[in-house]
Enzyme design. Sequence first.
Site, PDB file in Angstrom:
ATOM      1  N   THR A  30      -9.630   8.541   8.204  1.00  0.00           N
ATOM      2  CA  THR A  30     -10.963   9.117   8.087  1.00  0.00           C
ATOM      3  C   THR A  30     -11.988   8.060   8.475  1.00  0.00           C
ATOM      4  OG1 THR A  30     -10.250  10.653   6.380  1.00  0.00           O
ATOM      5  CG2 THR A  30     -12.580  10.100   6.394  1.00  0.00           C
ATOM      6  N   TYR A  39       0.839  -1.204   0.000  1.00  0.00           N
ATOM      7  CA  TYR A  39       0.000   0.000   0.000  1.00  0.00           C
ATOM      8  C   TYR A  39       0.871   1.251   0.000  1.00  0.00           C
ATOM      9  CZ  TYR A  39      -3.697   3.214   1.673  1.00  0.00           C
ATOM     10  OH  TYR A  39      -4.600   4.248   1.818  1.00  0.00           O
TER      11      TYR A  39
HETATM   12  P1  NAD Z   1     -12.703   1.747   0.267  1.00  0.00           P
HETATM   13  O1  NAD Z   1     -12.087   0.391   0.248  1.00  0.00           O
HETATM   14  O2  NAD Z   1     -14.019   1.909   0.949  1.00  0.00           O
HETATM   15  O3  NAD Z   1     -12.869   2.309  -1.196  1.00  0.00           O
HETATM   16  C1  NAD Z   1     -12.028   1.978  -2.264  1.00  0.00           C
HETATM   17  C2  NAD Z   1     -12.883   1.840  -3.520  1.00  0.00           C
HETATM   18  O4  NAD Z   1     -12.016   1.578  -4.633  1.00  0.00           O
HETATM   19  C3  NAD Z   1     -13.874   0.680  -3.431  1.00  0.00           C
HETATM   20  O5  NAD Z   1     -15.132   1.082  -3.903  1.00  0.00           O
HETATM   21  C4  NAD Z   1     -13.264  -0.377  -4.339  1.00  0.00           C
HETATM   22  O6  NAD Z   1     -14.224  -1.266  -4.871  1.00  0.00           O
HETATM   23  C5  NAD Z   1     -12.555   0.480  -5.372  1.00  0.00           C
HETATM   24  N1  NAD Z   1     -11.436  -0.175  -6.046  1.00  0.00           N
HETATM   25  C6  NAD Z   1     -10.377  -0.786  -5.479  1.00  0.00           C
HETATM   26  N2  NAD Z   1      -9.541  -1.262  -6.438  1.00  0.00           N
HETATM   27  C7  NAD Z   1     -10.104  -0.935  -7.629  1.00  0.00           C
HETATM   28  C8  NAD Z   1      -9.742  -1.153  -8.980  1.00  0.00           C
HETATM   29  N3  NAD Z   1      -8.632  -1.815  -9.313  1.00  0.00           N
HETATM   30  N4  NAD Z   1     -10.553  -0.692  -9.963  1.00  0.00           N
HETATM   31  C9  NAD Z   1     -11.713  -0.013  -9.640  1.00  0.00           C
HETATM   32  N5  NAD Z   1     -12.096   0.208  -8.383  1.00  0.00           N
HETATM   33  C10 NAD Z   1     -11.320  -0.247  -7.390  1.00  0.00           C
HETATM   34  O7  NAD Z   1     -11.619   2.718   0.893  1.00  0.00           O
HETATM   35  P2  NAD Z   1     -11.720   4.246   1.335  1.00  0.00           P
HETATM   36  O8  NAD Z   1     -11.431   4.331   2.773  1.00  0.00           O
HETATM   37  O9  NAD Z   1     -12.960   4.841   0.793  1.00  0.00           O
HETATM   38  O10 NAD Z   1     -10.452   4.856   0.572  1.00  0.00           O
HETATM   39  C11 NAD Z   1     -10.600   5.512  -0.683  1.00  0.00           C
HETATM   40  C12 NAD Z   1      -9.278   6.108  -1.121  1.00  0.00           C
HETATM   41  O11 NAD Z   1      -8.843   7.067  -0.149  1.00  0.00           O
HETATM   42  C13 NAD Z   1      -8.160   5.085  -1.274  1.00  0.00           C
HETATM   43  O12 NAD Z   1      -7.375   5.442  -2.396  1.00  0.00           O
HETATM   44  C14 NAD Z   1      -7.361   5.245  -0.003  1.00  0.00           C
HETATM   45  O13 NAD Z   1      -6.008   4.909  -0.188  1.00  0.00           O
HETATM   46  C15 NAD Z   1      -7.519   6.742   0.276  1.00  0.00           C
HETATM   47  N6  NAD Z   1      -7.369   7.003   1.708  1.00  0.00           N
HETATM   48  C16 NAD Z   1      -8.357   6.697   2.584  1.00  0.00           C
HETATM   49  C17 NAD Z   1      -8.147   6.932   3.934  1.00  0.00           C
HETATM   50  C18 NAD Z   1      -9.209   6.611   4.955  1.00  0.00           C
HETATM   51  O14 NAD Z   1      -8.939   6.772   6.156  1.00  0.00           O
HETATM   52  N7  NAD Z   1     -10.407   6.205   4.579  1.00  0.00           N
HETATM   53  C19 NAD Z   1      -6.934   7.453   4.396  1.00  0.00           C
HETATM   54  C20 NAD Z   1      -5.929   7.713   3.453  1.00  0.00           C
HETATM   55  C21 NAD Z   1      -6.166   7.510   2.106  1.00  0.00           C
END
Ligand code: NAD
Length: 323
Positions: free
Chosen positions: A179, A149
Amino acid sequence: MLSRPRHVLVTGGAGFLGSHLCTRLVHSGQRVTCVDNFSTGSPEHLSELPPEWLSVVEHDVTEPIPDPGPVDAVLHLASAASPVDYRRNGVETLRAGAAGTEHALRLALRWGARFLLASTSEVYGDPERHPQREDYRGNVDPVGPRSVYDEAKRYAEALTVAYGRERGADVALARIFNTYGPRMRADDGRMIPAFVTQALAGDPVTVAGSGEQTRSLCYVDDTVSGLLALLDSDLTGPVNIGNPHELTVRALAERVLRATGSGSPITHVPAAADDPRRRCPDISLARTALGWQPTVDLDEGLRRTTAWFAATRPERGTSASLR
Ligand code: NAD
Ligand code: UDP
């Protein structure tokens, strides 16, 4: 950018954070295309949005993204984000950060759209500087259990700035810190859904290791506002988007118990491998350059989150344990 109707493409728009973003964008009069393979997200999160404003395309971004026609902005969120998810699917996570980011960048470049990368505080690894400012270069083990990651996101950042410098793409990097909020998957293994579902079920709340490690939690509505403020600016960044209110994981477990009114005991389970010991954003840049800062305090955010988990619990089964 957001002051008049536009077409915005969101990869990963069916996930936790992405679905809140799509909802906010549609409610502010934007037309949205969500591209998602539903690996960790669900189209259910978007089912209440009108189809004339939101198109949902089932697609894996590691393959070239079908051209949706002119777009004004591309927000690239597609990637596993929970440590349990990305450790289970390491190669796919690396590919989403590498090929997926390039496909999203190419689409943005083709249409002259502004591109925003959802990067992460994990680029700082187990930080030796505290709090973390954007100029800190991080402490990541390139072959450690979190590297699939962390390095995917570090590569994605490098690729994004290269598209900006060499090819003239209009790019922005958001480093998002932990978040939380409604629509997290109850069993995604992250701290808040685990603690809340355990507390609501009356099960022991599983604090990993000593619980002395820290995190700084940002409510999802604040994170969405920060991302949209960055999108609306002409800043490249990177810009930290997070809430600097830092607490130990044990203290966070206690706050969840208080928010749910639960009598669950706290139990200690083995520490996660390579778990960052401290994490807290310095958000001076976001404050000064974007005029953004979080507004929802932890107790209010936990109240909203626990209410949502309590309301959706029957379909979601009982509590989820991390490891
Ligand atoms: P999540 O797992 O709920 O959402 C990720 C989404 O991406 C899902 O809907 C999944 O189906 C989709 N996905 C994954 N691989 C894919 C692919 N190859 N093709 C198409 N779709 C794909 O996670 P989240 O918490 O909503 O995170 C969303 C983004 O924000 C991510 O990039 C994550 O790294 C970043 N982020 C989130 C947080 C947090 O605390 N939630 C913190 C830092 C960064
Ligand atoms: N954690 C915990 N119990 C759980 C899930 C997570 O104590 O059931 C800890 C985890 O070891 C880490 C912190 O909570 O120290 C945050 O973990 P999470 O997976 O939410 O996010 P991370 O910041 O590690 O990506």
